[in-house]
Design a protein around this motif. Structure first.
Motif, PDB file in Angstrom:
ATOM      1  N   GLN A 195       0.815  -1.204   0.000  1.00 27.20           N
ATOM      2  CA  GLN A 195       0.000   0.000   0.000  1.00 27.20           C
ATOM      3  C   GLN A 195       0.861   1.272   0.000  1.00 27.20           C
ATOM      4  O   GLN A 195       0.532   2.265  -0.649  1.00 27.20           O
ATOM      5  N   GLN A 196       1.963   1.223   0.746  1.00 23.82           N
ATOM      6  CA  GLN A 196       2.876   2.373   0.757  1.00 23.82           C
ATOM      7  C   GLN A 196       3.517   2.582  -0.615  1.00 23.82           C
ATOM      8  O   GLN A 196       3.679   3.726  -1.068  1.00 23.82           O
ATOM      9  N   VAL A 197       3.849   1.490  -1.299  1.00 22.30           N
ATOM     10  CA  VAL A 197       4.437   1.610  -2.635  1.00 22.30           C
ATOM     11  C   VAL A 197       3.420   2.150  -3.624  1.00 22.30           C
ATOM     12  O   VAL A 197       3.741   2.974  -4.492  1.00 22.30           O
ATOM     13  N   LEU A 198       2.162   1.702  -3.532  1.00 22.32           N
ATOM     14  CA  LEU A 198       1.116   2.265  -4.391  1.00 22.32           C
ATOM     15  C   LEU A 198       0.970   3.770  -4.146  1.00 22.32           C
ATOM     16  O   LEU A 198       0.779   4.555  -5.088  1.00 22.32           O
ATOM     17  N   ALA A 199       1.066   4.199  -2.875  1.00 22.23           N
ATOM     18  CA  ALA A 199       0.980   5.623  -2.557  1.00 22.23           C
ATOM     19  C   ALA A 199       2.167   6.386  -3.149  1.00 22.23           C
ATOM     20  O   ALA A 199       2.016   7.524  -3.631  1.00 22.23           O
ATOM     21  N   ILE A 200       3.356   5.772  -3.105  1.00 24.62           N
ATOM     22  CA  ILE A 200       4.534   6.412  -3.723  1.00 24.62           C
ATOM     23  C   ILE A 200       4.312   6.583  -5.219  1.00 24.62           C
ATOM     24  O   ILE A 200       4.574   7.651  -5.784  1.00 24.62           O
ATOM     25  N   ALA A 201       3.787   5.524  -5.878  1.00 28.71           N
ATOM     26  CA  ALA A 201       3.553   5.593  -7.320  1.00 28.71           C
ATOM     27  C   ALA A 201       2.557   6.697  -7.666  1.00 28.71           C
ATOM     28  O   ALA A 201       2.747   7.459  -8.629  1.00 28.71           O
ATOM     29  N   GLU A 202       1.485   6.788  -6.884  1.00 24.94           N
ATOM     30  CA  GLU A 202       0.481   7.820  -7.142  1.00 24.94           C
ATOM     31  C   GLU A 202       1.082   9.218  -6.951  1.00 24.94           C
ATOM     32  O   GLU A 202       0.802  10.141  -7.714  1.00 24.94           O
ATOM     33  N   TRP A 203       1.893   9.362  -5.909  1.00 23.30           N
ATOM     34  CA  TRP A 203       2.527  10.668  -5.664  1.00 23.30           C
ATOM     35  C   TRP A 203       3.491  11.033  -6.796  1.00 23.30           C
ATOM     36  O   TRP A 203       3.505  12.174  -7.260  1.00 23.30           O
TER      37      TRP A 203
END
Length: 866
Positions: free
Chosen positions: A523-531
């Protein structure tokens, strides 16, 4: 023996008792021939603010007033000691005692002929000058100073100070008319009174005709612009007893001439010789790592220049500085090694000036600058002194040195790949004069250091790039055989984790996340990708940082796994993203003073004030990873391009990825091409050095010195030939020894003239490593040069040279001549020359673990087996 000036109306000093000397108004000092003080009257104590007890028994020039240890004062004293003059009178400005003062100095030999009278008569007290006064006034108001924008300092016009250091005289002329348009106020020190004042005076009335003709030729050829200069030793009309160093360059339509009084003997001021420079350069070549090269450079340049401390100062990508090597006297109180300094210490306009003008030497921080005077013929605007060797430094910079406890100083630019990599900095606690030859030698050695930095850094970078290219090649080949790019990059014996020295990697494909190694959770990696999608501009495909939490604050929660991030989008729609993670590396950075302290405002014309504190200030850094090299970002983008072919064009992936493999091979070829380009540039640089040596040789009249320059030029060219063959060879690591020796022999015959000849027999295709090729080339150069030198007749030497391979990969180099052969006991006999040639041969033999066999057959015959 001549007498140049009257004795200031003094009585016979030899006949006066100590009490009578104390009643004189002038300061009277008695010196022996070594400069030791034996007498110091009351007036001298008052004038120089020093008790006689503190002065007697100490050296006047070295211990008491080192600002006088220059050719204009100490040089005159030595001239008299050697019996050239019985007395002489001249003016000298003391920069501090503690106030600046212009004095009339009289040197007179005592009746016992073993000592000298030094009479000092004050003429006027001199203020520090408007710029220095402004700095002092601003410092007095420091308690009320407010923080200001550091960029204010960057607007200081340091290239047009309007003055020069007092050890030199300057004349500026219009390039077109060669008429004087400006001159330093001390021009009377070198020109006879009948020529003054200089008001539109043509240079033909000032300069010797030969020097003026050389200037005209250099101007016509365009060789005096862009920082290039011409230097000669000459005597001006009407002042034949004074030898002067003259330096000339052209800039912005002005011809700038600088003159310095030359020492009577170079050894009076420890002038560097070509041998000193050559041996120091040899030691630089022998170092392997950047740390070793930097330390040797600091040691050798301090040995040449005599500074208390010499440090190698490197800039980082943000222009902060770090002292990476330092050589210093045992009692140096402020070592700077390992300290970092904020970019504001050397502002942008100073760095720009360092990029243009390579060196700056300051004898005395507190000297009284000599202003430039414009003639009625002057054009508009001040004289730009960007490339002037004796330009005065900014008062703010001099105040910075005062706060640092530095008086005499040196700074030489370290240029690597045409970029300001750093500075070679010299510090001295007292005034310190460096002779022009030594300044030039220090500049040459700094250039040699820069070339070694480029070589060491480039070779290390290539080795690392080669390893990563191999990994990328395996990944690309796997992509060509797979329909699933995620599986191809995250499974098997080679994965994304093997690139870039990371501890974690991953792929975001749509809403799917695939992770390997130590990473944030899905989930943290998905948030990084979105950012990253929202943060990165549309025309950018990659993002890199070594401090992710500074850009994306939630990353602080997982700094231990992802303080560093490299991300590359695969497609234009940004659905697919490759990611690499680096962990936090807590570190301690030691600064020379607190870098967080703001720049303080000054007052009046002084916009900012230099900082005073250089005490060690330790910063504990967290949230940072090891930095990413720029080439790694480019490699990640290339891999993302390769993946794009699988994602969007799977049916045509084999053809397209085959092309990418070809690109990979092209990159490997480019790597070899870059290697050859470095060798080509090194060869060209060495040829330029050889050409400079030949030019200098033509200006020297002493036969021994001319031969020394010729020998040095031949040695430099022999190394250049090795790099030439590296550039042309199939392998960038090996040299065709036969071809190299052949070119060297042709060079030596060409320089020596048609009276000598060489019969060369060389085994074709005899490849040897670069290090061995350099050593054997230098040995061949020395042996052939000696054969020419000791030819048996005026008809020239007949020399035979053989280059052949031996068993187990060995090499045999044989040089024989037709001379009278070597005498018995030649190894222990005193050499007719410097003996440097045989020292170099032995040094090279030791370096490659070779041995030398010598016989008479009947001429001298030398065989090297390596």
């Amino acid at each position: 023996m001549e007498v140049r000036e009257p004795t200031l109306g003094l009585a016979n000093l030899d006949a006066l008792a100590a009490e009578a000397l104390d009643r004189l108004d002038q300061g009277v000092i008695q010196l022996d021939a070594m400069g030791m003080v034996h007498g110091f009257n009351v007036a001298a104590s008052k004038l120089l603010e020093m008790a006689s007890e503190a002065a007697i028994g100490r050296n006047f020039f070295r211990d008491l007033f080192p600002s006088t240890a220059v050719p204009a004062f100490y040089g005159r004293f030595l001239h008299g000691v050697r019996g050239k003059v019985a007395s002489e009178t001249f003016e000298f400005v003391f920069g501090r005692i503690p106030r600046a003062m212009r004095t009339r100095v009289h040197l007179q030999r005592a009746a016992d002929a073993q000592s000298w009278w030094l009479v000092i008569q004050p003429m006027e007290t001199i203020g520090a000058g408007a710029p220095r006064d402004a700095v002092l006034a601003a410092i007095d108001q420091r308690t009320r100073a407010e923080p200001v924008d550091p960029s204010l300092c960057e607007r200081e016009p340091i290239h047009i100070p309007g003055s020069i250091q007092p050890n030199a005289v300057m004349i500026a002329a219009d390039v077109a008319s060669l008429a004087v348009i400006a001159f330093s106020a001390n021009v009377a020190e070198i020109l006879p009174p009948q020529i003054l004042p200089l008001d539109g005076t043509p240079l033909s009335a000032i300069l010797p005709s030969a020097f003026l003709a050389a200037l005209r030729g250099a101007l016509a050829a365009g060789t005096l612009t862009d920082g290039r200069s011409m230097r000669q030793t000459l005597r001006l009309p009407g002042r034949d007893e004074q030898a002067l160093y003259a330096t000339a360059h052209a800039h912005l339509g002005r011809l700038i001439l600088e003159f310095e009084l030359a020492p009577e003997r170079p050894e009076d001021f420890r002038a560097a010789s070509p041998l000193d420079t050559e041996l120091a350069a040899t030691r630089l070549r022998g170092a392997e790592t950047l740390t070793e090269v930097a330390q040797i450079a600091a040691l050798e340049i301090r040995a040449l220049t005599g500074f208390d401390s010499v440090l190698v100062y490197r800039f980082d990508t943000d222009w902060n500085g770090e002292a990476i090597a330092e050589d210093m006297t045992p009692d140096w109180q402020r070592p700077l090694i390992g300290l970092r300094f904020p970019a504001s210490d050397i502002p942008a306009q100073a760095r720009a000036l360092y990029t243009k003008a390579k060196s700056r030497f300051v004898i005395d921080r507190d000297c009284v600058p000599v202003p430039l005077v414009s003639s009625r013929e002057a054009g508009n605007g001040p004289i730009d002194l960007t490339f002037a060797q004796n330009r005065t430094l900014s008062p703010i910079h001099l105040e910075y040195q005062r706060n640092l406890g530095v008086d005499g100083s040196m700074s030489i630019s370290i240029m690597v790949e045409e970029r300001l990599w750093g500075l070679m900095i010299g510090h001295h606690r007292r005034p310190h004069y460096v002779a022009p030859e030594t300044r030039a030698a220090a500049t040459i050695l700094t250039d040699a250091f820069a070339m070694r930095v480029q070589e060491v850094e480039t070779r290390g970078r290539w080795a690392e790039q080669q390893m990563h290219l191999d990994v990328e090649g395996r990944l690309v080949r796997r992509l060509t055989r797979s329909d699933d790019f995620v599986q191809a990059l995250t499974s098997g014996d080679t994965t994304l984790l093997d690139l870039f020295g990371v501890t974690g990697a991953g792929i975001v494909s749509g809403q799917g996340v695939h992770l390997i190694g130590t990473t944030p959770d899905a989930q943290q990696v998905l948030a990084i990708a979105e950012w990253v999608r929202g943060f990165l501009p549309a025309d950018r495909t990659s993002f890199v940082t070594d401090a992710l939490s500074l850009h994306h604050p939630p990353a602080a929660a997982y700094a231990d796994s992802a303080s560093g991030l490299l991300a590359a989008f695969v497609d234009r729609q940004r659905r697919h993203l490759l990611l690499w993670f680096k962990p936090e590396v807590p570190s301690t950075v030691t600064w020379g003073g607190d870098p967080r302290k703001p720049v303080l405002s000054g007052g009046g014309p002084v916009a900012v004030l230099p900082r005073r504190s250089f005490e060690r200030w330790v910063e504990e850094r967290s949230g940072f990873s090891m930095p990413w090299a720029p080439w790694k970002v480019a490699l990640a983008e290339q891999l993302a391009d390769a993946v794009e072919g699988v994602v969007l064009r799977q049916r045509r992936k084999i053809d397209e990825l085959t092309g990418l493999l070809a690109d990979k091979e092209l990159l490997l070829a480019q790597k070899d091409l870059l290697t050859r380009e470095i060798d080509h540039r090194v060869k060209n640089s060495l040829q330029i050095v050889s050409a400079f040596l030949q030019m200098q040789r033509r200006q020297v009249t002493d036969p021994a010195a001319r031969q020394a320059f010729a020998d040095t030029s031949a040695r430099v060219m022999s190394v250049a030939r090795v790099h030439d063959n590296l550039y042309q060879a199939d392998s960038p690591e090996e040299v065709d020894l036969g071809q190299t020796i052949e070119k060297i022999c042709n060079d030596l015959v060409g320089v020596a003239g048609g009276e000598h000849s060489i019969d060369l027999t060389a085994e074709p295709g005899l490849m040897v490593p670069y290090r061995k090729a350099v050593a054997l080339s230098l040995i061949a150069t020395e042996l052939v040069t000696n054969a020419f030198k000791y030819a048996k007749s005026d008809g020239g030497a007949q020399v035979s040279v053989t280059v052949a391979g031996e068993q187990r990969g060995g090499v045999r180099l044989k040089v024989c001549d037709d001379g009278v052969g070597l005498p018995d006991g030649w190894e222990s006999a005193r050499s007719k020359g410097t003996g440097l040639g045989m020292k170099l041969i032995r040094a090279m033999l030791d370096q490659i673990e070779a041995h030398l066999e010598v016989e008479n057959a009947p001429g001298a015959c030398f065989t090297v087996r390596a």
